[in-house]
Design a protein around this motif. Structure first.
Motif, PDB file in Angstrom:
ATOM      1  N   ARG A  85      16.991  10.126   8.276  1.00  0.00           N
ATOM      2  CA  ARG A  85      15.626  10.589   8.565  1.00  0.00           C
ATOM      3  C   ARG A  85      14.973  11.234   7.342  1.00  0.00           C
ATOM      4  NH1 ARG A  85      17.958   8.293  12.289  1.00  0.00           N
ATOM      5  NH2 ARG A  85      17.734   8.804  14.510  1.00  0.00           N
ATOM      6  N   GLN A  86      15.477  10.933   6.154  1.00  0.00           N
ATOM      7  CA  GLN A  86      14.909  11.453   4.915  1.00  0.00           C
ATOM      8  C   GLN A  86      14.089  10.370   4.225  1.00  0.00           C
ATOM      9  OE1 GLN A  86      18.333  12.688   2.658  1.00  0.00           O
ATOM     10  NE2 GLN A  86      18.289  14.768   3.487  1.00  0.00           N
ATOM     11  N   PRO A  87      13.066  10.768   3.470  1.00  0.00           N
ATOM     12  CA  PRO A  87      12.334   9.758   2.682  1.00  0.00           C
ATOM     13  C   PRO A  87      13.266   9.055   1.694  1.00  0.00           C
ATOM     14  CG  PRO A  87      11.108  11.813   2.786  1.00  0.00           C
ATOM     15  CD  PRO A  87      12.465  12.099   3.348  1.00  0.00           C
ATOM     16  N   VAL A  88      13.090   7.746   1.570  1.00  0.00           N
ATOM     17  CA  VAL A  88      13.938   6.974   0.659  1.00  0.00           C
ATOM     18  C   VAL A  88      13.735   7.434  -0.782  1.00  0.00           C
ATOM     19  CG1 VAL A  88      14.396   4.648  -0.223  1.00  0.00           C
ATOM     20  CG2 VAL A  88      13.950   5.003   2.209  1.00  0.00           C
ATOM     21  N   GLY A 116       0.812  -1.215   0.000  1.00  0.00           N
ATOM     22  CA  GLY A 116       0.000   0.000   0.000  1.00  0.00           C
ATOM     23  C   GLY A 116       0.843   1.262   0.000  1.00  0.00           C
ATOM     24  N   ASP A 117       1.936   1.259   0.773  1.00  0.00           N
ATOM     25  CA  ASP A 117       2.831   2.424   0.782  1.00  0.00           C
ATOM     26  C   ASP A 117       3.495   2.612  -0.579  1.00  0.00           C
ATOM     27  OD1 ASP A 117       2.196   2.908   3.411  1.00  0.00           O
ATOM     28  OD2 ASP A 117       3.941   1.832   4.208  1.00  0.00           O
ATOM     29  N   LEU A 118       3.897   1.494  -1.222  1.00  0.00           N
ATOM     30  CA  LEU A 118       4.535   1.598  -2.531  1.00  0.00           C
ATOM     31  C   LEU A 118       3.585   2.188  -3.568  1.00  0.00           C
ATOM     32  CD1 LEU A 118       6.580  -1.722  -2.912  1.00  0.00           C
ATOM     33  CD2 LEU A 118       7.462   0.582  -2.559  1.00  0.00           C
ATOM     34  N   LEU A 119       2.313   1.788  -3.511  1.00  0.00           N
ATOM     35  CA  LEU A 119       1.333   2.310  -4.460  1.00  0.00           C
ATOM     36  C   LEU A 119       1.138   3.816  -4.290  1.00  0.00           C
ATOM     37  CD1 LEU A 119      -1.361  -0.520  -4.394  1.00  0.00           C
ATOM     38  CD2 LEU A 119       0.311  -0.044  -6.193  1.00  0.00           C
ATOM     39  N   GLN A 120       1.457   4.332  -3.116  1.00  0.00           N
ATOM     40  CA  GLN A 120       1.367   5.768  -2.868  1.00  0.00           C
ATOM     41  C   GLN A 120       2.704   6.473  -3.073  1.00  0.00           C
ATOM     42  OE1 GLN A 120      -0.610   6.615   0.936  1.00  0.00           O
ATOM     43  NE2 GLN A 120      -1.593   4.601   0.855  1.00  0.00           N
ATOM     44  N   GLY A 121       3.698   5.720  -3.581  1.00  0.00           N
ATOM     45  CA  GLY A 121       5.009   6.320  -3.811  1.00  0.00           C
ATOM     46  C   GLY A 121       5.833   6.485  -2.556  1.00  0.00           C
ATOM     47  N   ASP A 122       5.535   5.704  -1.512  1.00  0.00           N
ATOM     48  CA  ASP A 122       6.249   5.802  -0.243  1.00  0.00           C
ATOM     49  C   ASP A 122       7.106   4.560  -0.051  1.00  0.00           C
ATOM     50  OD1 ASP A 122       7.163   6.254   2.297  1.00  0.00           O
ATOM     51  OD2 ASP A 122       5.212   6.076   3.286  1.00  0.00           O
ATOM     52  N   MET A 123       8.424   4.723  -0.045  1.00  0.00           N
ATOM     53  CA  MET A 123       9.343   3.617   0.180  1.00  0.00           C
ATOM     54  C   MET A 123       9.897   3.604   1.599  1.00  0.00           C
ATOM     55  SD  MET A 123      11.562   3.294  -3.319  1.00  0.00           S
ATOM     56  CE  MET A 123      10.799   2.767  -4.858  1.00  0.00           C
ATOM     57  N   GLY A 124       9.339   4.426   2.447  1.00  0.00           N
ATOM     58  CA  GLY A 124       9.797   4.452   3.823  1.00  0.00           C
ATOM     59  C   GLY A 124      10.748   5.601   4.097  1.00  0.00           C
ATOM     60  N   ILE A 125      11.237   5.626   5.340  1.00  0.00           N
ATOM     61  CA  ILE A 125      12.148   6.673   5.801  1.00  0.00           C
ATOM     62  C   ILE A 125      13.480   6.034   6.169  1.00  0.00           C
ATOM     63  CG2 ILE A 125      12.515   8.498   7.497  1.00  0.00           C
ATOM     64  CD1 ILE A 125      10.189   9.081   5.686  1.00  0.00           C
ATOM     65  N   SER A 126      14.557   6.668   5.771  1.00  0.00           N
ATOM     66  CA  SER A 126      15.877   6.191   6.148  1.00  0.00           C
ATOM     67  C   SER A 126      16.058   6.359   7.654  1.00  0.00           C
ATOM     68  CB  SER A 126      16.961   6.983   5.399  1.00  0.00           C
ATOM     69  OG  SER A 126      18.237   6.717   5.940  1.00  0.00           O
ATOM     70  N   PRO A 142      17.826  -0.655   6.219  1.00  0.00           N
ATOM     71  CA  PRO A 142      17.068  -1.570   5.347  1.00  0.00           C
ATOM     72  C   PRO A 142      16.130  -0.873   4.381  1.00  0.00           C
ATOM     73  CG  PRO A 142      16.212  -1.624   7.586  1.00  0.00           C
ATOM     74  CD  PRO A 142      17.468  -0.819   7.633  1.00  0.00           C
ATOM     75  N   ALA A 143      15.545   0.243   4.771  1.00  0.00           N
ATOM     76  CA  ALA A 143      14.596   0.920   3.882  1.00  0.00           C
ATOM     77  C   ALA A 143      15.282   1.385   2.604  1.00  0.00           C
ATOM     78  CB  ALA A 143      13.955   2.107   4.606  1.00  0.00           C
ATOM     79  N   VAL A 144      16.497   1.892   2.719  1.00  0.00           N
ATOM     80  CA  VAL A 144      17.234   2.359   1.537  1.00  0.00           C
ATOM     81  C   VAL A 144      17.643   1.176   0.670  1.00  0.00           C
ATOM     82  CG1 VAL A 144      19.292   3.578   0.740  1.00  0.00           C
ATOM     83  CG2 VAL A 144      18.023   4.440   2.705  1.00  0.00           C
ATOM     84  N   VAL A 145      18.149   0.110   1.298  1.00  0.00           N
ATOM     85  CA  VAL A 145      18.526  -1.086   0.532  1.00  0.00           C
ATOM     86  C   VAL A 145      17.322  -1.619  -0.232  1.00  0.00           C
ATOM     87  CG1 VAL A 145      19.374  -3.452   0.697  1.00  0.00           C
ATOM     88  CG2 VAL A 145      20.353  -1.680   2.156  1.00  0.00           C
TER      89      VAL A 145
END
Length: 319
Positions: A88-91, A74-84, A283-286
């Motif tokens: 502390r920046q969006p991936v 669901g986050d990916l469909l909204q363009g959200d890959m998480g936070i580093s 892990p979020a960035v990887v």
């Protein structure tokens, strides 16, 4: 064009389960990897067990695996890959910054590989079993055997350190200086592309030789058509099918090889971003880098499929 549009629409529909499979695979690999986001978040701060537990609960790390996967999709469909957890920046922002350089390096290397392989492969096929053909064979075998990182180190030593023709590393934006961009990208692109060019050269040569031996080529030449016209108009169009297949697969090598090459030349692209994330336990960035690279590989192969249809009309009829 209507046939191509219908085939392309079918391929796009088939991409949906493929992309979902890629997302599931990356999700499972990262969940079973020995990387703890909570420990990475509190790196160097000596957190208490309660702080670690609160972080995991706040970020859904204690939820059942199926529920975490659904949230992830669901986050990916909204363009959200998480936070580093480190910056502390969006991936997505980090990938958006690093991806253009990797694409520049990949497509510059791809262009070099295509030009070199076509020139050497076609010329070797036309002069087969002669001196030039033997020279091209030796060059291509040497290139296939030479790993990209070894070529990168040799180029740095001889072309950058000894001769001073190129910088040993770093990156200059083409908007600031086109000449500086070319100087910083030439060695990385050559190190990345030469093994691919060597492999493609062998395939192009074999494909062109097979076409030159066919009856329609002898008929065309015997009827008075110049050999250059026959090769350029007929032989190449039929001979490019196999090289295109390999080229689509080798784009994945170029994207993956950029990880090592960017690290060697200190280029702030996707490769360096991923290496730093792995070293620092982010892990979020990887996860974001791997997903972006996998989707890029799938898209490139879709483009290769369309090129098949444009090059060979018989494939359109079969499809």
């Amino acid at each position: 064009m209507a046939v191509i549009a219908r085939i392309l629409a079918r391929r796009l529909v088939l991409l949906v389960p493929l992309l979902l499979g890629i997302v599931l695979f990356v999700f499972l690999v990262m969940r079973f990897a020995d990387i703890d986001p909570a420990s990475a978040y509190f790196q160097g701060a000596n957190p208490t067990p309660q702080q670690l537990h609160d972080f995991r609960e706040r970020n859904g790390l204690l939820d059942p695996m199926p529920l975490r996967y659904l949230h992830f999709v669901g986050d990916l469909l909204q363009g959200d890959m998480g936070i580093s957890v480190l910056t502390r920046q969006p991936v997505v922002e980090q990938i958006t910054t690093a991806l253009p350089l990797t694409l520049q390096l990949t497509f510059l290397g791809l262009g070099i590989a295509v030009v070199v392989s076509l020139v050497l492969g076609i010329s070797a096929a036309i002069h087969r079993d002669r001196t030039w053909d033997q020279i091209v064979r030796v060059i291509s075998l040497t290139g296939v055997a030479a790993p990209g990182f070894w070529l990168a180190l040799l180029m740095i030593q001889y072309l950058a350190v000894d001769l001073g023709w190129f910088p040993t590393g770093g990156y200059i934006n083409p908007a600031d200086s086109l000449t500086g961009w070319l100087r910083t990208m030439t060695l990385p692109a050559l190190a990345l592309s030469l093994p691919v060019a060597a492999q493609l050269t062998r395939i192009v040569r074999t494909a062109v030789v097979e076409e030159l031996d066919k009856d329609y080529v002898r008929t065309a030449v015997g009827s008075g058509l110049p050999p250059v016209v026959v090769v350029g108009r007929n032989v190449l169009r039929n001979a490019l099918i196999n090289p295109l297949t390999v080229l689509g697969l080798r784009v994945g090598y170029l994207l993956g090889g950029a990880v090592v090459v960017e690290t060697i030349f200190s280029l702030p692209g996707m490769g360096k971003l991923m290496i730093d994330a792995v070293k620092n336990g982010d892990p979020a960035v990887v996860q974001g880098v791997v997903l972006t690279t996998a989707v890029g590989f799938v898209v490139v192969n879709l483009v290769i499929d369309v090129l098949y249809l444009l090059v060979n009309p018989r494939l359109r009829g079969a499809a």
